[in-house]
Design an enzyme around this catalytic site. Structure first.
Site, PDB file in Angstrom:
ATOM      1  CB  CYS A  51      -0.910   0.014   1.230  1.00 12.34           C
ATOM      2  SG  CYS A  51      -2.067   1.429   1.235  1.00 12.34           S
ATOM      3  CG  ASP A  53      -0.745   4.063   5.283  1.00 11.49           C
ATOM      4  OD1 ASP A  53       0.164   4.537   5.986  1.00 11.49           O
ATOM      5  OD2 ASP A  53      -1.945   4.100   5.616  1.00 11.49           O
ATOM      6  NE  ARG A  55      -0.649   4.964   8.737  1.00 10.43           N
ATOM      7  CZ  ARG A  55      -1.928   4.829   9.078  1.00 10.43           C
ATOM      8  NH1 ARG A  55      -2.313   5.034  10.325  1.00 10.43           N
ATOM      9  NH2 ARG A  55      -2.831   4.471   8.171  1.00 10.43           N
ATOM     10  CG  HIS A 107      -1.799  -1.067   5.924  1.00 10.68           C
ATOM     11  ND1 HIS A 107      -2.371  -0.074   6.670  1.00 10.68           N
ATOM     12  CD2 HIS A 107      -1.893  -0.660   4.628  1.00 10.68           C
ATOM     13  CE1 HIS A 107      -2.771   0.904   5.869  1.00 10.68           C
ATOM     14  NE2 HIS A 107      -2.497   0.573   4.624  1.00 10.68           N
ATOM     15  CB  CYS A 110      -5.918  -0.530   4.387  1.00  7.61           C
ATOM     16  SG  CYS A 110      -5.510   0.110   2.742  1.00  7.61           S
TER      17      CYS A 110
END
Ligand code: CO
Length: 218
Positions: A51, A53, A55, A107, A110
């Site tokens: 992803c 993202d 993080r 994750h 998400c």
């Protein structure tokens, strides 16, 4: 007590360039030939499809370094069989770099999956998220039986990874690699933002054993 998100106020444009200087100094302190070696070429044994993202950075969470993982990231770690970007990365990874493993990593928590589970309209991205809604429909019986909303999101995150592993296996690239006896393992992981732990979905495969016949290349 509810934790606050990490403070990013110090991340300015100038600080990124200062950070680069620090990275160079730190790397050369450990190995004066660090950049000379990296510049000589790459031979990563793993392709990561994760992803976007911020993080979930592939290298940090697997304790790996530059040169060790080939990375493709998009919103909600999707494998869409008409996505030329993903297909180009996969083709290069499998046919040129000859990676041994392709890992789809989702994750929990998400945002893409949470948005896809809602009935809210978000704009252009709805066309991308619609693929996740398809995953929901495929597993609607299991998902609607989960009353806790957080648990339902978590399960959809897991099912989305599993379906995208399956999508990966269906690509002409993986099918052709397997047909000619090339060893490529395909795997699905889900990362926990809360604990840092990677949860193996245990759907790893190196062949067509669990693949519907219609998708198989001889
Ligand atoms: Co995400």
């Amino acid at each position: 007590m509810c934790a606050k998100p990490i403070d990013t106020k110090h991340i300015t444009y100038e600080n990124l360039l200062a950070g680069n200087k620090q990275f160079i100094a730190d790397s050369l302190a450990v190995d004066p030939d660090y950049f000379t070696k990296l510049a000589a070429g790459q031979n990563p044994p793993v392709l990561w499809i994760g992803c976007a993202d911020s993080r979930v950075p592939a290298n940090q969470i697997t304790n790996t370094a530059p040169g060790e993982i080939f990375v493709h990231r998009n919103i909600a770690n999707m494998v869409i069989h008409t996505d030329m970007n993903m297909l180009s990365v996969l083709d290069y990874a499998v046919n040129v770099l000859k990676v041994k493993h392709v890992i789809v990593t989702g994750h929990y928590g998400c945002g893409g999956v949470i948005a896809a589970m809602s009935n809210q309209e978000f704009g252009l991205i709805d066309n991308w998220l619609r693929h996740i809604k398809d995953v929901y429909r495929l597993h609607a019986d299991e998902l609607t039986a989960i009353t806790d909303e957080q648990q339902r999101v978590d399960r959809l995150v897991e099912l989305n990874v599993i379906e995208n592993v399956y999508n990966l296996c269906k690509t002409s690239i993986v099918q052709n690699a397997w047909a000619k006896g090339q060893e490529v393992g395909v795997h699905g992981w889900v990362y926990s933002l809360k604990t840092g732990i990677i949860n193996d979905m245990k759907v790893s495969t190196t062949d067509n054993e669990n693949m519907d016949n219609v998708f198989r290349f001889k």
